[in-house]
Design an enzyme around this catalytic site. Structure first.
Site, mmCIF file in Angstrom:
data_model
loop_
_atom_site.group_PDB
_atom_site.id
_atom_site.type_symbol
_atom_site.label_atom_id
_atom_site.label_comp_id
_atom_site.label_asym_id
_atom_site.label_seq_id
_atom_site.Cartn_x
_atom_site.Cartn_y
_atom_site.Cartn_z
ATOM 1 N N ASP A 157 -6.007 -3.733 -5.404
ATOM 2 C CA ASP A 157 -4.983 -4.315 -5.407
ATOM 3 C C ASP A 157 -3.900 -3.220 -6.291
ATOM 4 O O ASP A 157 -4.104 -2.620 -7.201
ATOM 5 C CB ASP A 157 -4.676 -5.558 -6.280
ATOM 6 C CG ASP A 157 -3.393 -5.980 -6.571
ATOM 7 O OD1 ASP A 157 -3.029 -6.927 -5.913
ATOM 8 O OD2 ASP A 157 -2.974 -5.778 -7.786
ATOM 9 N N THR A 159 -0.905 -2.989 -7.707
ATOM 10 C CA THR A 159 -0.419 -3.078 -9.239
ATOM 11 C C THR A 159 -1.470 -3.184 -10.141
ATOM 12 O O THR A 159 -1.261 -2.568 -11.361
ATOM 13 C CB THR A 159 0.340 -4.718 -9.053
ATOM 14 O OG1 THR A 159 1.212 -4.682 -8.051
ATOM 15 C CG2 THR A 159 0.802 -4.957 -10.720
ATOM 16 N N HIS A 164 -3.758 -0.396 -14.547
ATOM 17 C CA HIS A 164 -4.886 0.137 -15.117
ATOM 18 C C HIS A 164 -4.895 1.815 -15.693
ATOM 19 O O HIS A 164 -5.122 1.943 -16.863
ATOM 20 C CB HIS A 164 -6.094 0.003 -14.108
ATOM 21 C CG HIS A 164 -7.256 0.780 -14.613
ATOM 22 N ND1 HIS A 164 -8.350 0.149 -14.998
ATOM 23 C CD2 HIS A 164 -7.745 2.102 -14.398
ATOM 24 C CE1 HIS A 164 -9.469 1.025 -15.411
ATOM 25 N NE2 HIS A 164 -8.995 2.406 -15.118
ATOM 26 N N GLU A 165 -4.258 2.438 -14.912
ATOM 27 C CA GLU A 165 -4.182 4.000 -15.018
ATOM 28 C C GLU A 165 -3.075 4.029 -16.213
ATOM 29 O O GLU A 165 -3.217 5.005 -17.023
ATOM 30 C CB GLU A 165 -3.557 4.742 -13.882
ATOM 31 C CG GLU A 165 -4.604 4.655 -12.787
ATOM 32 C CD GLU A 165 -5.702 5.352 -13.199
ATOM 33 O OE1 GLU A 165 -6.098 6.078 -14.220
ATOM 34 O OE2 GLU A 165 -6.895 4.908 -12.388
ATOM 35 N N ASP A 174 -12.121 3.120 -20.228
ATOM 36 C CA ASP A 174 -12.697 2.439 -19.113
ATOM 37 C C ASP A 174 -13.771 1.495 -19.471
ATOM 38 O O ASP A 174 -14.422 1.956 -20.425
ATOM 39 C CB ASP A 174 -13.118 3.282 -17.862
ATOM 40 C CG ASP A 174 -11.908 4.056 -17.131
ATOM 41 O OD1 ASP A 174 -11.972 5.096 -16.939
ATOM 42 O OD2 ASP A 174 -10.942 3.207 -16.718
#
Length: 228
Positions: A157, A159, A164-165, A174
């Site tokens: 996904d 988005t 996340h980044e 992470d």
């Protein structure tokens, strides 16, 4: 692929940890900014190794802190929320996802805000093909960027990948073993996971970091600046 780099030398020191450097399908890198070969990176999927990755997450966050601290020193503000500026000019294919990611983070936390800027951005988004997949990177000298890999963003996904980044820019590490409800679990839960929102613990961590940890870091950086 492992890449090592000495930590960015600034007045800021925040103890962050992160799991592994991102990997992805083999492809030819494209559209990435011209930075030194050695760069600290953290990505959407796990890979072997961990020691270099803690340095990568810390280096990226310190790069953003350094940029914002310099802005604060030049134009002090009493605003409660710190604004971090980004450029999406080099990732035109992902403008919708970047805008959505920005909306998600701005509606989820209160002590830091993301805003697009045509100049003087703290970090930039880039797009292209890279065997490491999508990742956040810093060259260790205050220059940070997020690279969005075409193939990975088709598999996962988009988005969620972007949000996340962007979470790395805000200081989150992470946790690939986490559930889909945890944004920073990245590609760990697999392609079926489409959640693009940070959970309550992640929201709290960012708010605390930018209210306390970041404030303390800024104070030290500004003190250094004033003594020069």
């Amino acid at each position: 692929m492992r890449i090592s780099l000495p930590l960015l030398s600034t007045a800021v020191g925040l103890g962050l940890t992160v799991a592994a450097l991102g990997t992805g399908p083999a492809a030819t890198a494209a559209a990435a900014p011209q930075v030194p070969v050695q760069a600290a990176q953290v990505g959407y999927q796990a890979a072997a190794g961990s020691g270099e990755d803690a340095a990568a997450n810390r280096a990226f966050f310190e790069a953003v802190i350094k940029s914002v601290a310099e802005k604060r020193a030049a134009a002090p503000s009493s605003a409660a929320a710190v604004t971090v500026y980004y450029s999406a000019a080099n990732a035109p294919s992902f403008r919708t996802q970047i805008a959505r990611s920005t909306q998600i983070w701005n509606s989820s936390v209160s002590n830091v805000r993301l805003a697009e800027s045509s100049s003087g951005a703290d970090f930039a988004y880039y797009e292209g093909n890279d065997s490491r997949g999508s990742y956040a990177s810093t060259d260790g000298h205050g220059n940070g960027y997020i690279f969005l890999d075409y193939r990975q963003n088709q598999q996962y996904d988009s988005t969620r990948v972007t949000a996340h980044e962007t979470g790395h820019v805000l200081g989150l590490p992470d946790n690939y073993s986490g559930p889909c409800s945890e944004l920073m679990s990245g590609g760990g839960p697999g392609p079926s996971c489409t959640n693009a929102y940070p959970n309550s613990a992640e929201r709290s961590r960012v708010n605390q970091l930018w209210a306390y940890g970041f404030k303390a870091a800024l104070d030290k950086a500004l003190q250094k600046t004033s003594q020069r």
